[in-house]
Design an enzyme around this catalytic site. Structure first.
Site, mmCIF file in Angstrom:
data_model
loop_
_atom_site.group_PDB
_atom_site.id
_atom_site.type_symbol
_atom_site.label_atom_id
_atom_site.label_comp_id
_atom_site.label_asym_id
_atom_site.label_seq_id
_atom_site.Cartn_x
_atom_site.Cartn_y
_atom_site.Cartn_z
ATOM 1 N N ARG A 143 0.819 -1.214 0.000
ATOM 2 C CA ARG A 143 0.000 0.000 0.000
ATOM 3 C C ARG A 143 0.852 1.264 0.000
ATOM 4 O O ARG A 143 0.322 2.375 -0.095
ATOM 5 C CB ARG A 143 -0.944 0.017 1.220
ATOM 6 C CG ARG A 143 -1.936 -1.127 1.241
ATOM 7 C CD ARG A 143 -2.755 -1.149 2.526
ATOM 8 N NE ARG A 143 -3.914 -0.312 2.461
ATOM 9 C CZ ARG A 143 -5.177 -0.753 2.311
ATOM 10 N NH1 ARG A 143 -5.436 -2.026 2.232
ATOM 11 N NH2 ARG A 143 -6.170 0.092 2.255
ATOM 12 N N TYR A 146 0.680 4.270 -2.559
ATOM 13 C CA TYR A 146 -0.426 5.221 -2.366
ATOM 14 C C TYR A 146 -0.202 6.039 -1.093
ATOM 15 O O TYR A 146 -0.225 7.266 -1.122
ATOM 16 C CB TYR A 146 -1.739 4.445 -2.290
ATOM 17 C CG TYR A 146 -2.983 5.301 -2.225
ATOM 18 C CD1 TYR A 146 -3.368 6.089 -3.301
ATOM 19 C CD2 TYR A 146 -3.791 5.302 -1.088
ATOM 20 C CE1 TYR A 146 -4.525 6.865 -3.252
ATOM 21 C CE2 TYR A 146 -4.952 6.066 -1.038
ATOM 22 C CZ TYR A 146 -5.313 6.843 -2.110
ATOM 23 O OH TYR A 146 -6.464 7.604 -2.061
ATOM 24 N N ASP A 147 0.047 5.328 0.024
ATOM 25 C CA ASP A 147 0.170 6.010 1.318
ATOM 26 C C ASP A 147 1.329 7.014 1.316
ATOM 27 O O ASP A 147 1.159 8.177 1.693
ATOM 28 C CB ASP A 147 0.430 4.991 2.439
ATOM 29 C CG ASP A 147 -0.656 3.936 2.552
ATOM 30 O OD1 ASP A 147 -1.541 3.902 1.683
ATOM 31 O OD2 ASP A 147 -0.616 3.144 3.509
ATOM 32 N N GLU A 148 2.489 6.542 0.877
ATOM 33 C CA GLU A 148 3.668 7.417 0.908
ATOM 34 C C GLU A 148 3.578 8.488 -0.182
ATOM 35 O O GLU A 148 4.057 9.604 -0.007
ATOM 36 C CB GLU A 148 4.959 6.607 0.754
ATOM 37 C CG GLU A 148 5.195 5.590 1.878
ATOM 38 C CD GLU A 148 5.575 6.206 3.224
ATOM 39 O OE1 GLU A 148 5.352 7.414 3.448
ATOM 40 O OE2 GLU A 148 6.079 5.443 4.073
ATOM 41 N N LYS A 150 0.822 9.918 -1.195
ATOM 42 C CA LYS A 150 -0.088 10.946 -0.676
ATOM 43 C C LYS A 150 0.556 11.729 0.470
ATOM 44 O O LYS A 150 0.299 12.924 0.648
ATOM 45 C CB LYS A 150 -1.392 10.286 -0.198
ATOM 46 C CG LYS A 150 -2.276 9.801 -1.343
ATOM 47 C CD LYS A 150 -2.961 10.975 -2.038
ATOM 48 C CE LYS A 150 -3.997 10.530 -3.040
ATOM 49 N NZ LYS A 150 -4.658 11.641 -3.716
ATOM 50 N N VAL A 189 -17.484 -1.685 -0.822
ATOM 51 C CA VAL A 189 -18.899 -1.354 -1.038
ATOM 52 C C VAL A 189 -19.342 -1.797 -2.436
ATOM 53 O O VAL A 189 -20.374 -2.461 -2.600
ATOM 54 C CB VAL A 189 -19.159 0.159 -0.823
ATOM 55 C CG1 VAL A 189 -20.589 0.513 -1.199
ATOM 56 C CG2 VAL A 189 -18.886 0.550 0.620
#
Ligand code: UDP
Length: 323
Positions: A143, A146-148, A150, A189
Protein backbone atom coordinates in the site's frame (compact mmCIF):
# COMPACT_ATOMS: atom_id res chain seq x y z
CA UNK A 1 -21.56 35.68 -8.09
CA UNK A 2 -18.02 35.83 -9.43
CA UNK A 3 -17.54 33.17 -12.09
CA UNK A 4 -14.37 31.24 -11.32
CA UNK A 5 -12.22 29.20 -13.70
CA UNK A 6 -11.95 25.86 -11.95
CA UNK A 7 -9.72 22.90 -12.81
CA UNK A 8 -10.63 19.47 -11.46
CA UNK A 9 -7.84 16.92 -12.00
CA UNK A 10 -9.26 13.41 -11.98
CA UNK A 11 -12.48 15.14 -12.92
CA UNK A 12 -14.04 12.08 -14.57
CA UNK A 13 -13.47 9.93 -11.49
CA UNK A 14 -15.85 9.14 -8.68
CA UNK A 15 -15.31 12.22 -6.50
CA UNK A 16 -13.99 14.48 -9.26
CA UNK A 17 -17.12 14.07 -11.37
CA UNK A 18 -19.33 15.10 -8.46
CA UNK A 19 -17.19 18.22 -7.91
CA UNK A 20 -17.38 19.06 -11.64
CA UNK A 21 -21.16 18.68 -11.59
CA UNK A 22 -21.61 20.98 -8.59
CA UNK A 23 -19.27 23.62 -10.04
CA UNK A 24 -20.93 23.53 -13.47
CA UNK A 25 -24.36 23.85 -11.83
CA UNK A 26 -23.11 26.83 -9.82
CA UNK A 27 -22.21 28.50 -13.13
CA UNK A 28 -18.43 28.32 -12.89
CA UNK A 29 -16.18 27.68 -15.86
CA UNK A 30 -14.98 24.10 -15.34
CA UNK A 31 -12.08 22.21 -16.88
CA UNK A 32 -12.20 18.49 -16.17
CA UNK A 33 -8.78 16.92 -16.67
CA UNK A 34 -8.42 13.13 -16.68
CA UNK A 35 -6.41 10.40 -18.39
CA UNK A 36 -9.35 7.98 -17.99
CA UNK A 37 -7.18 5.24 -16.50
CA UNK A 38 -9.62 4.23 -13.77
CA UNK A 39 -12.51 6.52 -14.68
CA UNK A 40 -14.86 6.54 -17.64
CA UNK A 41 -16.48 9.28 -19.69
CA UNK A 42 -19.86 7.93 -18.59
CA UNK A 43 -19.33 9.80 -15.29
CA UNK A 44 -19.31 13.16 -17.07
CA UNK A 45 -21.41 12.44 -20.14
CA UNK A 46 -24.26 14.55 -18.73
CA UNK A 47 -21.89 17.54 -18.54
CA UNK A 48 -20.37 17.25 -22.00
CA UNK A 49 -21.96 19.88 -24.21
CA UNK A 50 -22.66 22.30 -21.36
CA UNK A 51 -21.10 25.66 -22.36
CA UNK A 52 -19.22 26.04 -19.06
CA UNK A 53 -17.74 22.52 -19.10
CA UNK A 54 -14.67 21.29 -20.92
CA UNK A 55 -12.99 17.88 -20.87
CA UNK A 56 -9.23 17.56 -21.39
CA UNK A 57 -7.67 14.12 -21.70
CA UNK A 58 -4.29 14.53 -20.08
CA UNK A 59 -2.09 12.69 -17.60
CA UNK A 60 -1.28 14.83 -14.58
CA UNK A 61 2.25 13.35 -14.35
CA UNK A 62 3.06 15.56 -17.35
CA UNK A 63 3.19 19.37 -17.01
CA UNK A 64 -0.01 21.38 -17.44
CA UNK A 65 -0.44 24.87 -18.79
CA UNK A 66 -3.87 26.32 -18.11
CA UNK A 67 -5.20 29.57 -16.68
CA UNK A 68 -7.41 28.96 -13.66
CA UNK A 69 -8.44 30.45 -10.31
CA UNK A 70 -9.00 27.24 -8.32
CA UNK A 71 -7.79 23.68 -8.56
CA UNK A 72 -9.28 20.54 -7.01
CA UNK A 73 -6.43 18.01 -7.27
CA UNK A 74 -8.24 14.68 -7.21
CA UNK A 75 -6.22 12.75 -9.80
CA UNK A 76 -4.92 9.43 -8.47
CA UNK A 77 -6.11 5.82 -8.55
CA UNK A 78 -7.59 5.36 -5.08
CA UNK A 79 -8.93 1.80 -4.85
CA UNK A 80 -6.29 -0.66 -3.56
CA UNK A 81 -6.63 -2.88 -6.64
CA UNK A 82 -6.17 0.11 -8.94
CA UNK A 83 -3.28 1.80 -7.16
CA UNK A 84 -1.38 -1.47 -6.73
CA UNK A 85 -1.78 -2.34 -10.43
CA UNK A 86 1.12 -0.05 -11.33
CA UNK A 87 2.56 1.17 -8.02
CA UNK A 88 5.36 3.22 -9.61
CA UNK A 89 2.85 5.10 -11.72
CA UNK A 90 0.68 5.64 -8.63
CA UNK A 91 3.53 7.31 -6.81
CA UNK A 92 4.37 9.40 -9.88
CA UNK A 93 0.74 10.45 -10.05
CA UNK A 94 0.73 11.71 -6.47
CA UNK A 95 4.15 13.32 -6.47
CA UNK A 96 4.69 14.52 -10.05
CA UNK A 97 0.99 15.37 -10.17
CA UNK A 98 1.37 17.56 -7.06
CA UNK A 99 4.52 19.21 -8.45
CA UNK A 100 2.82 19.99 -11.77
CA UNK A 101 -0.38 21.26 -10.18
CA UNK A 102 1.43 23.33 -7.55
CA UNK A 103 3.77 24.84 -10.13
CA UNK A 104 0.81 25.82 -12.23
CA UNK A 105 -1.05 27.20 -9.21
CA UNK A 106 1.99 29.32 -8.34
CA UNK A 107 2.14 30.76 -11.86
CA UNK A 108 -1.61 31.52 -11.94
CA UNK A 109 -1.83 32.44 -8.26
CA UNK A 110 -4.62 29.89 -7.97
CA UNK A 111 -5.98 28.33 -4.80
CA UNK A 112 -5.37 24.59 -4.75
CA UNK A 113 -7.02 21.82 -2.74
CA UNK A 114 -5.37 18.43 -2.36
CA UNK A 115 -7.42 15.24 -2.08
CA UNK A 116 -5.41 13.43 0.57
CA UNK A 117 -6.46 10.30 2.38
CA UNK A 118 -6.92 8.48 5.66
CA UNK A 119 -4.24 6.13 4.28
CA UNK A 120 -1.65 8.65 5.51
CA UNK A 121 -2.37 7.07 8.93
CA UNK A 122 -1.53 3.55 7.63
CA UNK A 123 -2.67 0.82 10.04
CA UNK A 124 -3.39 3.25 12.87
CA UNK A 125 -2.48 2.58 16.49
CA UNK A 126 -4.52 5.59 17.65
CA UNK A 127 -8.29 5.32 17.36
CA UNK A 128 -10.18 7.33 16.15
CA UNK A 129 -7.54 9.17 14.14
CA UNK A 130 -7.06 12.92 14.76
CA UNK A 131 -5.07 15.00 12.26
CA UNK A 132 -2.24 15.30 14.79
CA UNK A 133 -1.61 11.53 14.65
CA UNK A 134 1.44 10.91 12.46
CA UNK A 135 0.45 7.46 11.36
CA UNK A 136 1.78 3.93 11.11
CA UNK A 137 2.63 3.39 7.46
CA UNK A 138 4.76 0.51 6.18
CA UNK A 139 7.04 2.33 3.72
CA UNK A 140 7.87 -0.81 1.72
CA UNK A 141 4.52 -2.63 1.72
CA UNK A 142 2.01 -3.05 -1.12
CA UNK A 143 0.00 0.00 0.00
CA UNK A 144 3.07 2.25 0.32
CA UNK A 145 2.87 3.57 -3.25
CA UNK A 146 -0.43 5.22 -2.37
CA UNK A 147 0.17 6.01 1.32
CA UNK A 148 3.67 7.42 0.91
CA UNK A 149 2.78 9.13 -2.38
CA UNK A 150 -0.09 10.95 -0.68
CA UNK A 151 2.10 11.77 2.33
CA UNK A 152 4.78 13.26 0.06
CA UNK A 153 2.10 15.24 -1.77
CA UNK A 154 0.98 16.75 1.55
CA UNK A 155 4.61 17.72 2.20
CA UNK A 156 4.82 19.44 -1.18
CA UNK A 157 1.59 21.33 -0.55
CA UNK A 158 2.80 22.63 2.80
CA UNK A 159 6.24 23.53 1.41
CA UNK A 160 4.67 25.51 -1.45
CA UNK A 161 2.53 27.24 1.16
CA UNK A 162 5.53 28.09 3.34
CA UNK A 163 7.95 28.98 0.54
CA UNK A 164 5.65 30.68 -1.96
CA UNK A 165 2.65 31.64 0.19
CA UNK A 166 0.49 29.54 -2.08
CA UNK A 167 -3.11 29.38 -0.92
CA UNK A 168 -3.63 25.67 -0.24
CA UNK A 169 -6.15 23.32 1.34
CA UNK A 170 -5.59 19.67 2.29
CA UNK A 171 -8.43 17.27 3.08
CA UNK A 172 -7.89 13.71 4.32
CA UNK A 173 -10.69 11.64 2.89
CA UNK A 174 -11.92 8.52 4.71
CA UNK A 175 -13.80 5.71 2.96
CA UNK A 176 -16.47 7.22 0.74
CA UNK A 177 -19.09 5.52 -1.41
CA UNK A 178 -21.96 6.36 -3.71
CA UNK A 179 -22.99 6.59 -7.36
CA UNK A 180 -20.22 6.74 -10.01
CA UNK A 181 -17.77 4.45 -8.26
CA UNK A 182 -16.27 2.06 -10.78
CA UNK A 183 -18.27 -1.18 -10.33
CA UNK A 184 -15.08 -3.22 -10.70
CA UNK A 185 -12.86 -1.06 -8.50
CA UNK A 186 -12.52 -3.97 -6.07
CA UNK A 187 -13.51 -1.87 -3.09
CA UNK A 188 -15.67 -3.30 -0.42
CA UNK A 189 -18.90 -1.35 -1.04
CA UNK A 190 -18.90 -1.85 -4.81
CA UNK A 191 -17.81 -5.49 -4.55
CA UNK A 192 -20.49 -6.39 -2.02
CA UNK A 193 -23.31 -4.61 -3.88
CA UNK A 194 -22.26 -6.03 -7.26
CA UNK A 195 -21.95 -9.52 -5.81
CA UNK A 196 -25.32 -9.23 -4.05
CA UNK A 197 -27.10 -7.94 -7.17
CA UNK A 198 -25.62 -10.72 -9.30
CA UNK A 199 -26.30 -13.43 -6.70
CA UNK A 200 -22.60 -14.21 -6.33
CA UNK A 201 -20.86 -15.07 -3.06
CA UNK A 202 -19.93 -12.03 -0.97
CA UNK A 203 -16.18 -12.08 -0.45
CA UNK A 204 -15.15 -11.06 3.06
CA UNK A 205 -11.39 -10.70 3.42
CA UNK A 206 -10.10 -12.03 6.75
CA UNK A 207 -12.72 -12.72 9.42
CA UNK A 208 -14.55 -9.47 8.66
CA UNK A 209 -13.79 -7.96 12.08
CA UNK A 210 -11.73 -5.10 10.58
CA UNK A 211 -13.61 -1.79 10.66
CA UNK A 212 -14.17 1.13 8.31
CA UNK A 213 -16.29 4.28 8.55
CA UNK A 214 -18.24 5.00 5.38
CA UNK A 215 -19.27 8.45 4.20
CA UNK A 216 -21.87 9.04 1.49
CA UNK A 217 -20.52 11.03 -1.44
CA UNK A 218 -22.95 13.99 -1.14
CA UNK A 219 -21.83 14.70 2.43
CA UNK A 220 -18.20 14.51 1.38
CA UNK A 221 -18.57 16.80 -1.63
CA UNK A 222 -20.34 19.37 0.60
CA UNK A 223 -17.38 19.56 2.95
CA UNK A 224 -14.73 19.59 0.19
CA UNK A 225 -16.40 22.63 -1.36
CA UNK A 226 -16.82 24.23 2.09
CA UNK A 227 -13.10 23.71 2.70
CA UNK A 228 -12.13 25.28 -0.63
CA UNK A 229 -14.31 28.30 0.14
CA UNK A 230 -13.50 28.44 3.86
CA UNK A 231 -11.23 30.91 5.65
CA UNK A 232 -7.61 31.17 4.48
CA UNK A 233 -6.61 30.74 8.11
CA UNK A 234 -7.76 27.10 8.02
CA UNK A 235 -5.81 25.20 5.38
CA UNK A 236 -5.88 21.74 7.01
CA UNK A 237 -5.03 18.98 6.89
CA UNK A 238 -8.58 18.18 7.92
CA UNK A 239 -10.20 14.77 8.26
CA UNK A 240 -13.44 14.34 6.38
CA UNK A 241 -15.59 11.26 6.66
CA UNK A 242 -18.39 9.71 8.65
CA UNK A 243 -17.82 8.65 12.24
CA UNK A 244 -20.16 5.64 12.04
CA UNK A 245 -17.83 2.64 12.37
CA UNK A 246 -18.82 -0.79 11.07
CA UNK A 247 -17.09 -4.13 10.76
CA UNK A 248 -16.79 -5.46 7.23
CA UNK A 249 -18.99 -8.39 8.24
CA UNK A 250 -21.71 -5.97 9.40
CA UNK A 251 -21.47 -4.19 6.05
CA UNK A 252 -21.86 -7.49 4.19
CA UNK A 253 -24.95 -8.39 6.23
CA UNK A 254 -26.46 -4.96 5.64
CA UNK A 255 -25.92 -5.17 1.87
CA UNK A 256 -27.53 -8.63 1.78
CA UNK A 257 -30.51 -7.31 3.74
CA UNK A 258 -30.97 -4.17 1.64
CA UNK A 259 -30.67 -5.96 -1.71
CA UNK A 260 -32.81 -8.91 -0.61
CA UNK A 261 -30.07 -11.09 -2.08
CA UNK A 262 -29.60 -14.82 -1.56
CA UNK A 263 -25.81 -14.46 -1.76
CA UNK A 264 -23.75 -16.31 0.84
CA UNK A 265 -20.90 -14.74 2.81
CA UNK A 266 -17.56 -16.43 2.12
CA UNK A 267 -14.19 -15.72 3.70
CA UNK A 268 -10.96 -15.09 1.77
CA UNK A 269 -7.41 -14.29 2.97
CA UNK A 270 -6.81 -10.78 4.29
CA UNK A 271 -4.54 -8.72 1.99
CA UNK A 272 -1.13 -7.62 3.39
CA UNK A 273 -1.10 -4.44 5.50
CA UNK A 274 -4.90 -4.19 5.49
CA UNK A 275 -5.70 -1.69 8.28
CA UNK A 276 -7.58 -3.33 11.16
CA UNK A 277 -9.56 -0.25 12.13
CA UNK A 278 -10.33 3.17 10.74
CA UNK A 279 -12.55 5.98 11.99
CA UNK A 280 -12.06 9.72 11.57
CA UNK A 281 -11.96 12.22 14.37
CA UNK A 282 -13.85 15.09 12.69
CA UNK A 283 -13.66 17.64 15.51
CA UNK A 284 -11.70 20.09 13.33
CA UNK A 285 -14.12 19.92 10.38
CA UNK A 286 -17.02 20.51 12.76
CA UNK A 287 -15.32 23.43 14.46
CA UNK A 288 -13.92 25.27 11.44
CA UNK A 289 -16.43 24.40 8.73
CA UNK A 290 -19.58 23.75 10.78
CA UNK A 291 -19.91 20.46 8.88
CA UNK A 292 -21.75 17.37 9.97
CA UNK A 293 -22.28 14.31 7.77
CA UNK A 294 -26.03 13.75 7.46
CA UNK A 295 -26.55 10.55 5.52
CA UNK A 296 -26.68 7.29 7.47
CA UNK A 297 -24.99 4.21 6.04
CA UNK A 298 -28.26 2.40 5.43
CA UNK A 299 -29.75 5.35 3.50
CA UNK A 300 -26.60 5.89 1.45
CA UNK A 301 -26.40 2.20 0.62
CA UNK A 302 -30.00 2.21 -0.63
CA UNK A 303 -29.14 5.06 -3.04
CA UNK A 304 -25.92 3.33 -4.13
CA UNK A 305 -27.68 0.01 -4.70
CA UNK A 306 -30.33 1.80 -6.76
CA UNK A 307 -27.68 3.43 -8.96
CA UNK A 308 -25.68 0.20 -9.35
CA UNK A 309 -28.79 -1.72 -10.38
CA UNK A 310 -29.09 0.67 -13.35
CA UNK A 311 -25.50 0.09 -14.53
CA UNK A 312 -24.73 -2.17 -17.41
CA UNK A 313 -21.64 -3.81 -15.96
CA UNK A 314 -20.47 -4.98 -19.39
CA UNK A 315 -20.19 -1.31 -20.49
CA UNK A 316 -17.51 -0.67 -17.89
CA UNK A 317 -13.99 -1.05 -19.13
CA UNK A 318 -11.91 -2.63 -16.38
CA UNK A 319 -8.65 -0.68 -15.86
CA UNK A 320 -7.24 -3.83 -14.32
CA UNK A 321 -8.41 -7.44 -14.64
CA UNK A 322 -11.84 -7.74 -13.00
CA UNK A 323 -11.69 -9.28 -9.55
N1 UDP B 1 -12.76 -6.09 1.60
C1 UDP B 1 -13.47 -7.28 1.70
N2 UDP B 1 -13.99 -7.82 0.57
C2 UDP B 1 -13.89 -7.24 -0.65
C3 UDP B 1 -13.19 -6.01 -0.77
C4 UDP B 1 -12.63 -5.45 0.39
O1 UDP B 1 -13.60 -7.84 2.80
O2 UDP B 1 -14.42 -7.80 -1.62
C5 UDP B 1 -12.20 -5.49 2.83
C6 UDP B 1 -10.74 -5.07 2.72
O3 UDP B 1 -9.89 -6.17 3.04
C7 UDP B 1 -10.65 -3.97 3.76
C8 UDP B 1 -12.05 -3.32 3.69
O4 UDP B 1 -12.89 -4.29 3.10
O5 UDP B 1 -10.47 -4.50 5.05
C9 UDP B 1 -12.08 -2.03 2.90
O6 UDP B 1 -11.46 -2.28 1.67
P1 UDP B 1 -11.46 -1.26 0.46
O7 UDP B 1 -10.70 -1.91 -0.66
O8 UDP B 1 -12.83 -0.80 0.16
O9 UDP B 1 -10.65 0.03 0.95
P2 UDP B 1 -9.53 0.36 2.07
O10 UDP B 1 -10.29 0.98 3.17
O11 UDP B 1 -8.86 -0.92 2.52
O12 UDP B 1 -8.61 1.26 1.37
Amino acid sequence: MKVKRILVTGGAGFLGSHICERMVNQGHDVICLDNLFTSQKINIQHLIGRPNFEFVRHDVTHPLWLEVDEIYNAACPAAPGHYQYNPIKTMKCSILGAINVLGMAKRCNAKVLQFSTSEVYGDPTVHPQPESYRGNVNPIGPRACYDEGKRAAETLFFDYNRMHKLNIRVVRIFNTYGPRMHPFDGRVVTNFIRQAIQGEDITIFGDGSQTRSFCYVDDLVDVIIAMMNGPDSFIGPVNIGNEGEFTIKQLAELVVKLTGSKSKLIFKPLPADDPTQRKPDITLARKHLGWEPKIKLEDGLVKTIESMRKLKFEDWRPPTPNF
